[in-house]
Design a protein around this motif. Structure first.
Motif, short mmCIF file in Angstrom:
data_model
loop_
_atom_site.label_atom_id
_atom_site.label_comp_id
_atom_site.label_asym_id
_atom_site.label_seq_id
_atom_site.Cartn_x
_atom_site.Cartn_y
_atom_site.Cartn_z
N SER A 13 12.00 4.23 12.18
CA SER A 13 12.13 4.26 10.74
C SER A 13 12.13 5.70 10.22
O SER A 13 11.11 6.39 10.31
CB SER A 13 10.98 3.49 10.08
OG SER A 13 10.96 3.74 8.70
N ASP A 340 3.84 0.92 11.45
CA ASP A 340 3.42 0.67 10.08
C ASP A 340 4.42 -0.33 9.52
O ASP A 340 5.31 -0.81 10.23
CB ASP A 340 3.34 1.97 9.26
CG ASP A 340 4.66 2.74 9.23
OD1 ASP A 340 5.72 2.13 9.53
OD2 ASP A 340 4.65 3.93 8.92
N GLU A 341 4.28 -0.67 8.25
CA GLU A 341 5.15 -1.70 7.67
C GLU A 341 6.63 -1.32 7.78
O GLU A 341 7.48 -2.15 8.09
CB GLU A 341 4.77 -1.94 6.21
CG GLU A 341 3.48 -2.72 6.02
CD GLU A 341 3.60 -4.17 6.44
OE1 GLU A 341 4.74 -4.65 6.59
OE2 GLU A 341 2.57 -4.83 6.60
N SER A 342 6.93 -0.06 7.48
CA SER A 342 8.32 0.38 7.54
C SER A 342 8.87 0.30 8.96
O SER A 342 9.98 -0.17 9.19
CB SER A 342 8.44 1.81 7.00
OG SER A 342 9.76 2.30 7.11
N GLN A 343 8.05 0.77 9.92
CA GLN A 343 8.50 0.77 11.31
C GLN A 343 8.72 -0.64 11.83
O GLN A 343 9.72 -0.93 12.50
CB GLN A 343 7.47 1.50 12.18
CG GLN A 343 7.87 1.62 13.64
CD GLN A 343 9.17 2.36 13.82
OE1 GLN A 343 9.24 3.56 13.58
NE2 GLN A 343 10.21 1.65 14.22
N VAL A 344 7.79 -1.53 11.53
CA VAL A 344 7.93 -2.91 11.99
C VAL A 344 9.14 -3.57 11.33
O VAL A 344 9.86 -4.35 11.98
CB VAL A 344 6.64 -3.71 11.70
CG1 VAL A 344 6.85 -5.19 11.98
CG2 VAL A 344 5.49 -3.18 12.55
N ALA A 345 9.41 -3.25 10.06
CA ALA A 345 10.58 -3.81 9.39
C ALA A 345 11.86 -3.38 10.09
O ALA A 345 12.80 -4.19 10.26
CB ALA A 345 10.60 -3.38 7.92
N GLU A 348 12.13 -5.34 13.28
CA GLU A 348 12.51 -6.73 13.00
C GLU A 348 13.99 -6.84 12.67
O GLU A 348 14.65 -7.80 13.09
CB GLU A 348 11.65 -7.26 11.86
CG GLU A 348 10.21 -7.53 12.24
CD GLU A 348 9.35 -7.95 11.07
OE1 GLU A 348 8.31 -8.59 11.31
OE2 GLU A 348 9.72 -7.63 9.92
N SER A 410 7.51 -9.85 16.81
CA SER A 410 7.19 -9.60 15.41
C SER A 410 5.81 -10.15 15.06
O SER A 410 5.00 -9.49 14.40
CB SER A 410 8.25 -10.23 14.50
OG SER A 410 7.92 -10.07 13.15
N ARG A 414 2.66 -7.77 13.90
CA ARG A 414 2.07 -7.96 12.58
C ARG A 414 0.66 -8.57 12.67
O ARG A 414 -0.30 -8.07 12.08
CB ARG A 414 2.95 -8.84 11.71
CG ARG A 414 4.22 -8.14 11.26
CD ARG A 414 4.90 -8.90 10.14
NE ARG A 414 6.06 -8.14 9.65
CZ ARG A 414 5.97 -7.17 8.76
NH1 ARG A 414 4.79 -6.84 8.27
NH2 ARG A 414 7.04 -6.53 8.35
N LEU A 418 -0.93 -4.68 13.34
CA LEU A 418 -0.99 -4.24 11.95
C LEU A 418 -2.17 -4.86 11.19
O LEU A 418 -2.88 -4.17 10.46
CB LEU A 418 0.31 -4.56 11.22
CG LEU A 418 1.50 -3.64 11.45
CD1 LEU A 418 2.64 -4.03 10.51
CD2 LEU A 418 1.13 -2.18 11.23
N GLU A 419 -2.38 -6.15 11.35
CA GLU A 419 -3.38 -6.86 10.54
C GLU A 419 -4.66 -7.17 11.29
O GLU A 419 -5.64 -7.60 10.67
CB GLU A 419 -2.76 -8.15 9.98
CG GLU A 419 -1.52 -7.88 9.12
CD GLU A 419 -0.86 -9.15 8.63
OE1 GLU A 419 -1.50 -10.22 8.72
OE2 GLU A 419 0.29 -9.09 8.16
#
Length: 564
Positions: A13, A340-345, A348, A410, A414, A418-419
């Motif tokens: 990302s 992070d959220e951007s990288q995982v997006a 995905e 994914s 996540r 991440l969580e």
């Protein structure tokens, strides 16, 4: 469109990069005191370099002590030529620059720690790319080899470079070395495949002793690697050793998923993987509990399965062993730099298009964590020194990587990374939350000292979230080398300690200080622990159970391990 952008960046990302750099740069710009400290450090480093150069030019017969030293695991500057001019100054200039950037990207008030770590990581990658060890005219070892061989090393290196370029362009896996072949010299412990579904094959290994312990052992490897890391050459195969100790051993061999299996979920790997294997083992060896052993992510999914079984009153586990396996992901090591959220997006989006995370995309991330050796060190040896890659059983296994189904990967990134749902009390199975503290079976947990994938202090935290009887063992070496540590392996050591059920928690640093180093392999310690939790030896069970729906399908190592 998003998938196309993700493919163009190989899943990285650019927004995550920009965010980290902006966070660091903005906070540095508003910290004049920190700027003065960095200016002072630059001046001090330059002064130390000047003094080092002066000591060289004195020529009084004594070798000056270099002001900067490479990391303990950095072998790029091991050649004696790096102590002579001008190479010594190039090396020290590089190390001084790296020292300054380490200081510049740490201890910055206001910067998120993950952003600071990410900027530090990126600057390290850039500096490693321009290290004097990477260029033929600034590397004394390459110059010496070129002189001694008349340039043959560079000719061979060019040949290797072209071969590798063609393989990469054609997306061809590396050709297997004649000395290491699956089923012949690797993964060659005798056995039979006794069950197969679309996710895994179950291997039952042939007994090697007249009697065996009544409780079978079920091994759950990670699905990001092929199982035979635990069944390499016969002399360093953990599975072969375990069978030789008088255990009936079963091992899961995961499939190498394709785009058609993109919708496989984490729950599929638990229910139709671990639980289906357990059902098969308890059918083939009836009326016995099972010693379960999980390695890396296999240990994580085994922990989830064990906590679910404990919640539901299923007590079929006699014991649980976790090898370099994390249950808490707050301190998950350098892999968190990529997430992070951007990288995982981005990942995905790319997996949505491909149906999986490709093996090269995952392998590249692991290589970057040790780029000075796995990227630049290898490139120097292969393309400048003309040295063919040393063929080893572990190196062959390491090149035989696998894919990851899109949905499962994914959910794993996540839900766990991440969580951190598992230890935060928010991981649900069948609509109900599970807890590791419900596990009552005794635990044997192994961490490795130099693990950058599952850092041992993170692995140790299993003690924080469980109340059962637990043995923790810390062994030398890294994520793979520490586990593949057969008796007789040189330079191996370990520490081990026992916690009674319900005992108070001891932090990892206190534990480390209170447990002495013992030389040798940890395998016999685990073997004695398994024996202490097993019954008296009995006659070996039959291979499979044809009358109960588990016939022998083919010889080990089966068919899934051959999938590319």
């Amino acid at each position: 469109m998003r998938a196309g952008m993700a493919r163009a960046t190989s899943g990285a990302s650019p927004f995550a990069v920009a965010q980290a750099v902006t966070d660091w740069a903005m906070h540095l710009s508003r910290a004049p005191g920190r700027q003065l400290e960095l200016a002072e450090r630059a001046a001090r480093n330059a002064t130390r370099l000047g003094a080092y150069a002066f000591e060289h030019f004195k020529q009084d017969g004594t070798a000056p002590t270099p002001p900067f030293s490479p990391d303990q695991n950095d072998h790029r500057f091991a050649h004696a030529g790096w102590a002579t001019l001008p190479f010594a100054m190039w090396q020290q200039g590089y190390l001084a620059t790296r020292d300054w950037w380490d200081a510049a990207t740490s201890g910055m008030p206001g910067v998120q720690s993950r952003n600071a770590d990410r900027v530090n990581f990126m600057t390290r990658l850039l500096l490693d790319a321009v290290s004097p060890s990477n260029f033929p005219l600034t590397n004394p070892e390459v110059i010496e080899a070129t002189r001694d061989t008349g340039g043959a090393n560079l000719a061979r290196g060019l040949q290797y470079f072209v071969e590798d370029l063609i393989e990469h362009a054609a997306d061809m896996p590396p050709a297997p070395h004649n000395g290491f072949r699956i089923g012949e010299t690797l993964a060659c412990t005798p056995g039979k495949v006794v069950y197969r579904n679309d996710i895994f094959e179950l291997i039952q290994y042939s007994p090697q002793t007249e009697t065996v312990r009544p409780e079978p052992v079920l091994i759950v490897p990670a699905w990001i690697m092929k199982y035979y890391i635990l069944d390499l050459s016969p002399q360093n195969s953990l599975i072969n050793w375990l069978v030789g100790q008088g255990h009936t051993v079963f091992a899961i061999s995961w499939c190498n998923p394709t785009a058609a299996q993109a919708d496989l979920s984490l729950e599929d790997y638990r229910q139709r993987g671990v639980m289906a294997a357990l059902d098969a083992v308890t059918t083939i060896v009836p009326d016995q509990k099972v010693h379960a052993c999980g390695y890396c992510l296999g240990g994580t999914i085994l922990s989830i399965a064990a906590a679910t079984m404990a919640r539901d009153g299923d007590d079929r586990f006699a014991s649980i062993t976790l090898l370099a396996a994390q249950t808490d992901f707050v301190e998950a090591g350098e892999l968190l730099l990529f997430l992070d959220e951007s990288q995982v997006a981005f990942l995905e989006d790319m997996m949505w298009d491909q149906g999986f995370l490709d093996r090269d995309q995952m392998a590249s991330a692991f290589r970057l964590l040790r780029d000075e050796d796995l990227v630049w060190g290898r490139a120097t040896r292969r393309y400048l020194m003309g040295q063919e890659d040393k063929q080893t059983d572990m190196g062959t296994w390491n090149a035989d990587s696998t894919r990851m189904p899109a949905r499962m990967h994914s959910e794993y990134l996540r839900g766990l990374f991440l969580e951190n749902r598992l230890t935060a009390g928010r991981f649900a199975v069948d609509g109900r939350v599970i807890a590791l503290k419900d596990i009552k079976a005794p635990l044997f947990v192994v961490g490795t000292e130099k693990d950058h994938i599952a850092p041992w202090r993170s692995v140790y935290k299993t003690k924080l979230f469980t109340d059962c009887d637990l043995d923790f063992l810390l062994t030398s070496s890294g994520h793979n080398g520490g586990i593949v540590s057969e008796p007789g392996h040189p330079h191996r050591h370990y520490r081990t300690g026992h916690r009674k059920a319900g005992a108070l928690y001891m932090d990892p640093d206190t534990w480390l200080a209170n447990h002495e180093v013992q030389d040798g392999s940890w395998w016999p310690v685990w073997g004695d622990w398994l024996a202490s939790h097993s019954g008296a030896p009995v006659a070996p069970p039959r291979m499979g159970a044809p009358a109960k729906g588990f016939p022998t399908l083919c010889a080990a190592p089966g068919t899934y391990v051959q999938q590319t």
